[in-house]
Design an enzyme around this catalytic site. Structure first.
Site, PDB file in Angstrom:
ATOM      1  N   ASP A  43       0.635  -1.428   0.036  1.00  0.00           N
ATOM      2  CA  ASP A  43      -0.169   0.505  -0.629  1.00  0.00           C
ATOM      3  C   ASP A  43       1.095   1.481  -0.242  1.00  0.00           C
ATOM      4  OD1 ASP A  43       0.995  -0.094   2.934  1.00  0.00           O
ATOM      5  OD2 ASP A  43      -1.148  -0.407   3.458  1.00  0.00           O
ATOM      6  N   SER A  44       1.737   1.183   0.077  1.00  0.00           N
ATOM      7  CA  SER A  44       3.187   1.944  -0.330  1.00  0.00           C
ATOM      8  C   SER A  44       2.999   2.675  -1.472  1.00  0.00           C
ATOM      9  CB  SER A  44       4.475   1.839   0.629  1.00  0.00           C
ATOM     10  OG  SER A  44       5.291   0.063  -0.463  1.00  0.00           O
ATOM     11  N   ASP A  82      -1.127  -6.228  -0.284  1.00  0.00           N
ATOM     12  CA  ASP A  82      -1.623  -5.343   0.469  1.00  0.00           C
ATOM     13  C   ASP A  82      -2.417  -5.072   0.900  1.00  0.00           C
ATOM     14  OD1 ASP A  82      -0.335  -4.722   2.526  1.00  0.00           O
ATOM     15  OD2 ASP A  82       0.852  -3.231   1.736  1.00  0.00           O
ATOM     16  N   LYS A 111      -1.091  -9.787   2.691  1.00  0.00           N
ATOM     17  CA  LYS A 111      -0.662  -8.767   3.794  1.00  0.00           C
ATOM     18  C   LYS A 111      -1.500  -8.174   4.719  1.00  0.00           C
ATOM     19  CE  LYS A 111       2.957  -5.657   3.681  1.00  0.00           C
ATOM     20  NZ  LYS A 111       2.569  -4.574   4.511  1.00  0.00           N
ATOM     21  N   GLU A 113      -2.121  -5.721   7.974  1.00  0.00           N
ATOM     22  CA  GLU A 113      -1.082  -4.754   9.074  1.00  0.00           C
ATOM     23  C   GLU A 113      -1.836  -5.086  10.935  1.00  0.00           C
ATOM     24  OE1 GLU A 113      -0.630  -0.906   8.478  1.00  0.00           O
ATOM     25  OE2 GLU A 113       0.374  -0.859   7.123  1.00  0.00           O
ATOM     26  N   GLU A 180       8.461  -4.453  11.158  1.00  0.00           N
ATOM     27  CA  GLU A 180       8.752  -3.270  10.417  1.00  0.00           C
ATOM     28  C   GLU A 180       9.410  -2.291  11.442  1.00  0.00           C
ATOM     29  OE1 GLU A 180       6.472  -1.615   7.215  1.00  0.00           O
ATOM     30  OE2 GLU A 180       7.745  -0.102   7.394  1.00  0.00           O
TER      31      GLU A 180
HETATM   32  O1  KIV Z   1       3.092  -1.191   1.518  1.00  0.00           O
HETATM   33  C1  KIV Z   1       4.904  -1.470   1.629  1.00  0.00           C
HETATM   34  O2  KIV Z   1       5.775  -1.279   0.978  1.00  0.00           O
HETATM   35  C2  KIV Z   1       4.831  -2.094   2.959  1.00  0.00           C
HETATM   36  C3  KIV Z   1       6.418  -2.854   3.072  1.00  0.00           C
HETATM   37  C4  KIV Z   1       7.536  -1.386   4.017  1.00  0.00           C
HETATM   38  C5  KIV Z   1       6.921  -4.044   3.932  1.00  0.00           C
HETATM   39  O3  KIV Z   1       3.718  -2.590   3.686  1.00  0.00           O
END
Ligand code: KIV
Length: 262
Positions: A43-44, A82, A111, A113, A180
């Site tokens: 989600d970055s 994500d 993934k 969180e 992280e």
């Molecule tokens: O969204 C992302 O890039 C991440 C990584 C930093 C693990 O969750």
């Protein structure tokens, strides 16, 4: 293509796992030809590709589109998508719709969180046949709750809590766990306590693998210089130089040449 069984075997054999984020087709084509073990469509993307300040601006349709593009460019890589902000916190049906969209777009795993509110959701996703990667420590979707992008698990209570949460995530069926921004000693303790692999970012050298953002590895994001980041090329300068050389050639009537013309 690697599998979740392969990742577990890599941990057992103490072979480190390399993961990189990727968001677009062209970059994915490059990653597909590398030895990178897995791709995270993180989600970055909201920050790196869309310029938002935080990851909370990512939603399922944003991640879904990036997953689809990366899948086409990198057909040979294990792809983790994500679950964006709140996608798994609005009830099981909503969460499963999001998982369905991301898997149909081309993800092999999702993934998620954090832990507390998501325990049943994680187990349900896993029991539905979709591998889940956990994510503890600094969880950027909670940045406003945490109060900034800072090191987590620094006092004894927080350390115990993270250790407990990590074990809980393994019990819930996660196939791996991102750690992280936690102290290296804590990341080692967690890694040694679990049979699933841990993937670190700002978590020191003892995790089972490392993940970095594609643009960060390539030195394209000159405003982001955290202590943990090693850049492997000066992408910003190289790209800038190439574009300036193109401009200079255009202005000096050096491009296109006769050979480059019809
Ligand atoms: O969204 C992302 O890039 C991440 C990584 C930093 C693990 O969750």
């Amino acid at each position: 293509m690697k599998t979740i069984i392969g990742f577990r075997k890599m941990k057992a054999a103490q072979e480190r796992i390399s993961v990189v984020t990727c968001y677009d087709y062209t970059s994915a084509k490059i990653v597909n030809k590398t030895n990178i073990d897995a791709i995270l469509v993180g989600d970055s993307a909201a920050m790196v590709m869309h310029g938002y300040d935080t990851t909370v601006n990512a939603d399922v349709s944003m991640i879904e589109k990036h997953v689809a593009a990366v899948r086409v460019g990198a057909p040979d890589k294990f792809l983790i998508a994500d679950m964006p902000f709140l996608a798994h916190r609005k009830g099981l049906e909503h969460a499963m719709d999001a998982v369905g969209a991301l898997v149909r777009a081309g993800a092999q795993a999702v993934k998620i969180e954090g832990l507390n509110a998501d325990q049943d959701t994680i187990a349900h996703i896993v029991h539905s046949g979709v591998p889940v990667m956990g994510h503890l420590g600094l969880t950027p979707q909670s940045v406003h709750q945490i109060g900034g992008y800072k090191l987590q698990g620094i006092d004894a209570d927080a350390e115990q809590q993270l250790l407990k949460d990590a074990c809980e995530l393994e019990n819930r069926g996660c196939f791996s766990l991102v750690l992280e921004m936690v102290p290296a000693t804590l990341a080692k303790k967690i890694t040694d306590s679990l049979s699933i692999p841990t993937i670190g970012i700002g978590a020191g050298p003892h995790t089972s693998g490392q993940v970095l953002v594609y643009q960060d590895v390539l030195g394209m994001n000159i405003d982001f210089k955290p202590k943990f980041l090693r850049t492997y090329m000066d992408g910003f300068s190289l790209i800038k130089k190439a574009l300036n050389t193109f401009t200079a050639d255009v202005k000096a009537l050096k491009y296109p040449s006769e050979k480059e013309s019809f």
